[in-house]
Design a protein around this motif. Structure first.
Motif, PDB file in Angstrom:
ATOM      1  N   HIS A 211      -6.886   2.053   3.170  1.00  0.00           N
ATOM      2  CA  HIS A 211      -8.005   1.142   2.964  1.00  0.00           C
ATOM      3  C   HIS A 211      -9.084   1.446   4.004  1.00  0.00           C
TER       4      HIS A 211
ATOM      5  N   ALA B 286     -14.037 -10.991   7.081  1.00  0.00           N
ATOM      6  CA  ALA B 286     -13.998  -9.617   6.578  1.00  0.00           C
ATOM      7  C   ALA B 286     -13.802  -9.647   5.071  1.00  0.00           C
ATOM      8  N   PHE B 287     -14.218  -8.598   4.432  1.00  0.00           N
ATOM      9  CA  PHE B 287     -13.963  -8.472   2.999  1.00  0.00           C
ATOM     10  C   PHE B 287     -13.795  -7.000   2.644  1.00  0.00           C
ATOM     11  N   GLY B 288     -13.177  -6.759   1.508  1.00  0.00           N
ATOM     12  CA  GLY B 288     -12.992  -5.391   1.057  1.00  0.00           C
ATOM     13  C   GLY B 288     -13.057  -5.358  -0.453  1.00  0.00           C
TER      14      GLY B 288
ATOM     15  N   GLU C 109     -15.822  -1.908   2.971  1.00  0.00           N
ATOM     16  CA  GLU C 109     -15.279  -2.931   3.843  1.00  0.00           C
ATOM     17  C   GLU C 109     -16.449  -3.684   4.456  1.00  0.00           C
TER      18      GLU C 109
ATOM     19  N   PHE D 106      -4.304  -9.255   7.816  1.00  0.00           N
ATOM     20  CA  PHE D 106      -5.369  -9.217   8.832  1.00  0.00           C
ATOM     21  C   PHE D 106      -6.367 -10.357   8.702  1.00  0.00           C
ATOM     22  N   THR D 107      -6.199 -11.229   7.716  1.00  0.00           N
ATOM     23  CA  THR D 107      -7.100 -12.393   7.602  1.00  0.00           C
ATOM     24  C   THR D 107      -6.279 -13.658   7.396  1.00  0.00           C
TER      25      THR D 107
ATOM     26  N   SER E 170     -10.185  -0.733   6.055  1.00  0.00           N
ATOM     27  CA  SER E 170     -10.035  -1.680   7.168  1.00  0.00           C
ATOM     28  C   SER E 170      -9.875  -1.027   8.548  1.00  0.00           C
TER      29      SER E 170
ATOM     30  N   GLN F 120     -13.651   2.357  -1.273  1.00  0.00           N
ATOM     31  CA  GLN F 120     -13.780   0.944  -0.932  1.00  0.00           C
ATOM     32  C   GLN F 120     -15.035   0.730  -0.107  1.00  0.00           C
TER      33      GLN F 120
ATOM     34  N   ARG G 291      -4.048   6.164  -2.149  1.00  0.00           N
ATOM     35  CA  ARG G 291      -2.757   5.509  -2.393  1.00  0.00           C
ATOM     36  C   ARG G 291      -2.004   6.237  -3.485  1.00  0.00           C
TER      37      ARG G 291
ATOM     38  N   PHE H 288      -3.630 -11.663   3.097  1.00  0.00           N
ATOM     39  CA  PHE H 288      -3.746 -10.346   3.726  1.00  0.00           C
ATOM     40  C   PHE H 288      -3.283 -10.516   5.160  1.00  0.00           C
TER      41      PHE H 288
ATOM     42  N   GLN I  24     -12.896  -1.216  10.667  1.00  0.00           N
ATOM     43  CA  GLN I  24     -13.097  -2.471  11.422  1.00  0.00           C
ATOM     44  C   GLN I  24     -12.619  -2.284  12.851  1.00  0.00           C
TER      45      GLN I  24
ATOM     46  N   GLY J 113     -11.343  -8.851  -2.017  1.00  0.00           N
ATOM     47  CA  GLY J 113     -10.413  -9.533  -1.126  1.00  0.00           C
ATOM     48  C   GLY J 113     -11.184  -9.902   0.137  1.00  0.00           C
ATOM     49  N   CYS J 114     -10.846 -11.046   0.742  1.00  0.00           N
ATOM     50  CA  CYS J 114     -11.614 -11.430   1.929  1.00  0.00           C
ATOM     51  C   CYS J 114     -10.857 -12.470   2.751  1.00  0.00           C
TER      52      CYS J 114
ATOM     53  N   GLN K 145       0.835  -1.189   0.000  1.00  0.00           N
ATOM     54  CA  GLN K 145       0.000   0.000   0.000  1.00  0.00           C
ATOM     55  C   GLN K 145       0.869   1.238   0.000  1.00  0.00           C
TER      56      GLN K 145
END
Ligand code: PHE
Length: 327
Positions: free
Chosen positions: A159, A294-296, A200, A241-242, A161, A198, A185, A239, A164, A273-274, A145
């Protein structure tokens, strides 16, 4: 000498011609100055004085005329470009912007499934944007990123996120939320702009209530809601975070999976993404004995696909012709 022709000039070109004729290198007045040397001293002084006066008068007249002609030109131009704002347009222009329209469709789907809509600040701190999302300092995944930083260490969120994290810190589980909004970005080309949007999604509940199968079902329903009759495939990915993580593809809506330029002849388009929330994220917000997914997704990507727009940048140029087509 007759200077009246200066006053009669009708255009700037004509005036310039006259100026050259009088004062140019081979101009009449210039010539007369050169001839001074042939005169007797007394005579020379008198004629020189006259010539200087003449030159000054000519110069002043030319400048005046030039100003006058330039003003006339500007006036004509303004008259030509005048817009009558009182003119009645029986056919109003404009439409809901494709990004807003797409965002609304996405929000609509999830609010009907009882997701709440949460928001967060665009200027974030390192903790919410990275650290709490299992992206410690010097973690190589931060390179994914391209971040805009402020001098004080804060940043423009890369993002959605961090919302969250903010939601988990301010609410108790269970959580079912989406968070739509702008992200930033350092990127700029056909399919990237430095600011984009995005959405989320986060679901947190007791362990037995949340599974990857839930995630899969919701996202499949969502993608069919958005794109109609498409095939959906989950591809293992990463990712921070997942864990596990996946990227989600739909069968190409242009070639129906046959392979074309838009899908780089793969038949698939990546849209999401998830993953299942990484335990380190729960640790960072002090949650115990829960599970989550989670997803984005990038709204621009959806808007481009839905409206068949191939250059993202035109969405931000405000060209009324685009809006007309999308009405
Ligand atoms: N935040 C990720 C990105 O911007 C997307 C994502 C969100 C992935 C949630 C998984 C879970 O690329």
């Amino acid at each position: 000498m007759d200077l009246s022709e200066i006053k009669k000039a009708l255009t700037l070109d004509e005036l310039e011609e006259i100026r050259v004729k009088l004062l140019g290198k081979k101009g009449i007045i210039t010539q007369k100055f050169k001839e001074l040397k042939n005169l007797a001293p007394e005579e020379r002084k008198r004629v020189a004085k006259e010539l200087n006066e003449l030159k000054e008068r000519a110069t002043t007249l030319i400048l005046q005329k030039k100003k006058e002609l330039e003003e006339k030109l500007l006036e004509e131009k303004l008259k030509l470009e005048k817009i009558d704002v009182t003119l009645f347009n029986p056919k109003p222009t404009g439409a809901i912007h494709p990004i807003t329209d797409t965002m609304n469709k996405i929000i609509d789907f999830f609010t009907r499934l009882n997701f709440s809509v949460e928001t967060g600040p665009l200027v974030e701190d390192d903790f919410h944007n990275f650290e709490a999302l299992n992206l410690p300092k010097y973690h190589p995944a931060r390179d994914m990123q391209d971040t805009f930083y402020f001098n004080d260490g804060n940043l423009l969120r890369t993002h959605t996120s961090p919302v969250q994290i903010r939601t988990m810190l301010s609410q108790k589980p269970p959580i079912r939320m989406i968070s739509p909004g702008a992200v930033f970005r350092r990127d700029y080309d056909l399919t990237h702009t430095p600011m984009f949007h995005q959405v989320e999604g986060l679901v947190v509940d007791k362990k037995e209530k949340v599974s990857f199968a839930n995630l899969k079902f919701i996202l499949e329903s969502f993608l069919v809601h958005m794109f109609g009759d498409v095939k959906v495939r989950f591809r293992p990915s990463f990712f921070p975070f997942t864990e596990p993580s996946a990227e989600v593809d739909i069968s190409c809506i242009f070639c129906k999976g046959e392979g074309c330029r838009v899908c780089s002849y793969t038949g698939w388009l990546e849209v999401l993404g998830c993953g299942v929330v990484d335990p380190n994220v729960f640790k960072a917000v002090g949650y115990n004995d829960v599970s989550g997914y989670a997803f984005g997704l990038g709204v621009e990507r959806f808007a481009m696909l839905l409206n068949k727009i191939n250059d993202l940048r035109i969405m931000y140029e405000g060209d009324i012709r685009l809006m007309e087509q999308l009405k």
